[in-house]
Design an enzyme around this catalytic site. Structure first.
Site, PDB file in Angstrom:
ATOM      1  CB  CYS A   1      -0.923   0.007   1.212  1.00 37.86           C
ATOM      2  SG  CYS A   1      -1.764  -1.556   1.493  1.00 37.86           S
TER       3      CYS A   1
ATOM      4  CG  HIS B   1      -2.598   4.148   5.107  1.00 35.95           C
ATOM      5  ND1 HIS B   1      -2.360   4.082   3.751  1.00 35.95           N
ATOM      6  CD2 HIS B   1      -2.718   2.852   5.535  1.00 35.95           C
ATOM      7  CE1 HIS B   1      -2.328   2.811   3.371  1.00 35.95           C
ATOM      8  NE2 HIS B   1      -2.547   2.045   4.437  1.00 35.95           N
TER       9      HIS B   1
ATOM     10  CD  GLU C   1      -2.931   7.214   9.160  1.00 34.39           C
ATOM     11  OE1 GLU C   1      -2.370   7.984   8.346  1.00 34.39           O
ATOM     12  OE2 GLU C   1      -3.905   6.500   8.848  1.00 34.39           O
TER      13      GLU C   1
ATOM     14  CE  LYS D   1      -5.810   4.040   1.587  1.00 38.03           C
ATOM     15  NZ  LYS D   1      -5.014   5.240   1.917  1.00 38.03           N
TER      16      LYS D   1
ATOM     17  CG  HIS E   1      -6.369   0.540   0.460  1.00 39.29           C
ATOM     18  ND1 HIS E   1      -5.360   1.049  -0.326  1.00 39.29           N
ATOM     19  CD2 HIS E   1      -5.760   0.071   1.585  1.00 39.29           C
ATOM     20  CE1 HIS E   1      -4.202   0.890   0.281  1.00 39.29           C
ATOM     21  NE2 HIS E   1      -4.422   0.312   1.447  1.00 39.29           N
TER      22      HIS E   1
ATOM     23  CG  PHE F   1      -0.255  -5.977   3.986  1.00 36.55           C
ATOM     24  CD1 PHE F   1      -0.879  -5.260   4.988  1.00 36.55           C
ATOM     25  CD2 PHE F   1      -1.017  -6.867   3.240  1.00 36.55           C
ATOM     26  CE1 PHE F   1      -2.239  -5.423   5.245  1.00 36.55           C
ATOM     27  CE2 PHE F   1      -2.371  -7.036   3.483  1.00 36.55           C
ATOM     28  CZ  PHE F   1      -2.984  -6.320   4.481  1.00 36.55           C
TER      29      PHE F   1
END
Length: 412
Positions: free
Chosen positions: A162, A301, A312, A334, A339, A398
């Site tokens: 991502c 994010h 976050e 998002k 995403h 990830f």
């Protein structure tokens, strides 16, 4: 010190197939998430996605090119063409070896892999397309952008899940700042809305299972249940400041800092102490010559997974300090697009540049129920119009990959 500015942008994503349409829908708070209708998802238990509905590849490519180019590559090249048009030049009169292309892509042509594997199982290896490999490999987006633009400088693909396209933009920034390039097309792309991909994310319990598109991607909401898979691409023209100034072009914003760290913790889960993710933000604003109190806005994010949004939030507090974290405006794009994996960081960098350029912070849509552990200002009550002098945009991937860009108003 060489400075880097943004002079052109292009995008194809669920909210629009060009910059103007996209930004107009962002400002309106339009939902780009819709029911999956290309195949039956009942068994998967995943019902919605951020799907590109109005992209016409024939506007950019000949029929033969379309047949031999996967969708993730098509939208990347289209976005690059748009970005150059927006920049007002194709740079063909420049030294082509001073012009680069750096693109992020997390997965590549997984749909092509599925199709060709089915052929192989049914009819044997002789029926595999000779275009299979060059169509599915993730670096082909960068390669095809270079083929279509003629740029001969640095050309590579970053693959950090991502965070892929945020890393791509950051590495392009460094190439220009350090003197290796004068101009770079930087961004990312992804198109992986397939049964196989959805199934993989579903068994991880990472995806939202909401059937109502409006209730699916709800970052920072107490009832959030996972992210919504989206597809999209974004490309920015990054240009050395004096180079841009010499040709008298418009400048959206200055890209002034880049932070990149790793949690070194877990394959998929973010580290709970948030040290590395907060350090990426600190690195970015410090490289920009700023302090935490200079940051007006953060494009988070903000995936709408329970753990990401909570951690976050914690990382932002650590990076800015509690007092400043409560002052800064935060949102999640998002909430509208879903995403877009390898494409999401570039599209959100575009949003951040437009936010600075126009002084408009979009709403995080879909929010209804506060979460005590997500207690900052996520712009959930509506958009905010204000001058934004400096901003951060975060991507967390990830593998523990953390990447943050710092953009600011471009001063003479």
């Amino acid at each position: 010190m060489r400075r880097v500015v943004i002079t052109g942008m292009g995008t194809v994503n669920p909210l629009g197939s060009d910059l103007a349409q996209f930004w107009d829908n962002v400002k309106k708070g339009t939902l780009g998430i819709s029911k999956i209708d290309a195949f039956d998802t009942t068994e998967l238990g995943v019902y919605v996605a951020g799907i590109i509905r109005d992209f016409d590849p024939a506007a950019y490519f000949e029929r033969k090119e379309i047949r031999h180019m996967e969708r993730f590559t098509q939208i990347a090249v289209a976005s690059a063409i748009q970005a150059l048009q927006d920049a007002g030049t194709d740079f063909k009169d420049e030294d082509l070896y001073r012009l680069g292309v750096i693109m992020g892509c997390g997965i590549g042509g997984i749909g092509r892999i599925e199709e060709e594997h089915d052929k192989y199982k049914a009819k044997g290896p002789g029926r595999i397309s000779p275009f299979f490999v060059p169509m599915m490999i993730g670096n082909m987006a960068a390669g095809q952008v270079a083929i279509h633009t003629g740029f001969r400088g640095d050309n590579f693909c970053t693959t950090t899940a991502c965070a892929s396209s945020t890393h791509a933009v950051g590495e392009a920034f460094r190439k220009i700042k350090d003197g290796y390039l004068d101009v770079c097309l930087a961004g990312g792309c992804e198109s992986t809305i397939t049964e196989f991909t959805l199934g993989g994310f579903r068994t991880m319990k990472a995806l939202s299972t909401a059937e109502d598109p409006a209730k699916a991607s709800i970052p920072f909401d107490r009832d959030r249940g996972g992210f919504v898979l989206g597809e999209g691409a974004g490309v920015l023209v990054l240009e050395e400041y004096e180079h841009a100034k010499a040709r008298g072009t418009k400048i959206y914003a200055e890209l002034a800092g880049y932070g990149a760290t790793n949690d070194a913790y877990h394959m998929t889960a973010p580290a709970v102490e948030c040290e590395a993710s907060s350090r990426a933000m600190i690195q970015a604003y410090q490289e920009a010559g700023l302090q935490s109190t200079d940051i007006d806005y953060i494009n988070a994010h903000g995936t709408a997974t329970p753990m990401n949004d909570r951690l976050e939030t914690k990382a932002i507090k650590m990076a800015l300090g509690e007092a400043q974290a409560r002052k800064v405006k935060i949102n999640s794009t998002k909430s509208m697009t879903g995403h877009m994996l390898g494409g999401t960081g570039a599209v959100e960098a575009i949003v951040t540049a437009m936010t600075i350029h126009e002084g408009f912070i979009h709403q995080t849509i879909g929010f209804t129920t506060p979460d005590p552990e997500c207690d900052l200002d996520y712009c959930v009550d509506g958009p905010v119009e204000m001058e934004v002098k400096a901003a951060l945009t975060n991507s967390l991937g990830f593998g523990g990959h953390n990447a943050t860009l710092c953009l600011k108003k471009c001063a003479e």
